[in-house]
Design a protein around this motif. Structure first.
Motif, PDB file in Angstrom:
ATOM      1  N   ASP A  84      46.050  40.794  44.670  1.00 30.50           N
ATOM      2  CA  ASP A  84      45.444  41.899  44.505  1.00 30.50           C
ATOM      3  C   ASP A  84      46.055  42.710  43.246  1.00 30.50           C
ATOM      4  N   ARG A 110      45.035  36.027  47.330  1.00 30.52           N
ATOM      5  CA  ARG A 110      44.090  36.972  46.915  1.00 30.52           C
ATOM      6  C   ARG A 110      44.731  37.625  45.518  1.00 30.52           C
ATOM      7  N   GLY A 156      41.241  34.335  43.650  1.00 32.62           N
ATOM      8  CA  GLY A 156      42.836  34.592  44.255  1.00 32.62           C
ATOM      9  C   GLY A 156      43.433  33.174  43.453  1.00 32.62           C
ATOM     10  N   TRP A 215      36.352  43.013  42.147  1.00 34.36           N
ATOM     11  CA  TRP A 215      36.475  43.718  43.310  1.00 34.36           C
ATOM     12  C   TRP A 215      36.269  45.174  43.128  1.00 34.36           C
TER      13      TRP A 215
END
Length: 287
Positions: free
Chosen positions: A9, A7, A62, A130
């Motif tokens: 982040d 993913r 991702g 996100w």
């Protein structure tokens, strides 16, 4: 077949790093509305990122090795197509469910949240998809994808002679003959254990003595996290809430084993991709 994504982040909030994964090798998840397009082997289908419309909102799912993986946000909220969704799940490869669940949930959330819940102004996609940010400078509210926790539980009755029975129920819209584990949303201010006890009492009129967490599964309709538990009750008189369930009843170990093995059975178990199937299997294995 892509079976797992990093993913990443740390890339979401870095525009330059994110742009570096949007080149020729970037992949775009193919969806029809909110339904997956599956290959012959049950895997998800991926296109080139170049196939996306120039003005499409893109969600960064991702990275797969050195390739960025993305999905496009529908231009309008898409009506749930439950029957088609269930059929697709039956054909999907087991290793694809997590990727699809995440992608479907987040693009659906974006399509439903183009306006700020605080002031009503337009919002824009940020941090790789996100987060959404209100475009009204005097508001500036930040909005994040929601996940709704749902408890789903096996309920066991233990008799004085040591025999066990399993409580299963039929939802109001279930196909004929299908029985599954009871389930319900966790309410604000509740623990998981309290939610299990409340749901079992509400739907079947049974007080629960013990609750134990077992497993979890993301469920993309609508962006739920299924929290699998095992509960024990020493009472066996079922009082069904007909606004929640079409039926609920006790099944002995033999009946459950026959249903799960595919032999002639008194009920049809939940499909293999569902956490309910796994919870019932765990109950059998614990016997």
């Amino acid at each position: 077949m892509i079976t797992q994504l990093d993913r990443a982040d740390h890339i979401r909030a870095d525009p330059d790093a994110l742009a570096s994964y949007m080149g020729m090798r970037a992949r775009l998840l193919r969806l029809e509305g909110l339904l997956p397009v599956l290959a012959d082997d049950g895997g998800l289908t991926w296109d080139s990122l170049a196939d996306a419309d120039d003005d499409a909102e893109l969600v960064f799912l991702g990275i797969d090795g050195d390739r960025g993986c993305f999905a496009t946000v529908p231009r309008m909220p898409v009506r749930d197509e439950r029957r088609q969704f269930m059929a697709a799940m039956m054909s999907m490869h087991d290793g694809q469910f997590g990727i699809f669940a995440g992608a479907r949930s987040i693009v659906d959330w974006h399509a439903r949240h183009r306006f700020c819940a605080q002031c009503g102004s337009h919002t824009s996609l940020t941090k790789g998809g996100w987060q959404r940010m209100c475009l009204n400078d005097t508001c500036g509210a930040q909005h994040f994808p929601r996940v709704d926790p749902v408890t789903i539980m096996t309920v066991e009755h233990r008799a004085e002679d040591g025999s066990r029975r399993l409580l299963l129920g039929r939802g109001l819209g279930f196909p004929e003959g299908l029985y599954s584990a009871l389930a319900g949303f966790v309410e604000p201010g509740e623990t998981i254990e309290e939610a299990v006890r409340r749901e079992v009492m509400e739907e079947a009129g049974l007080p629960v003595a013990q609750v134990r967490y077992l497993s979890s599964q993301p469920w993309p309709m609508q962006s739920q996290l299924m929290i699998g538990c095992a509960a024990v009750t020493f009472h066996d008189r079922i009082v069904i809430d007909r606004t929640e369930l079409a039926d609920a009843r006790w099944f002995d170990e033999g009946e459950v084993r026959d249903a799960m093995s595919g032999r002639a059975a008194s009920f049809n178990p939940p499909p293999r991709y569902a956490i309910a199937h796994r919870l019932i299997r765990m109950w059998l294995d614990a016997g």
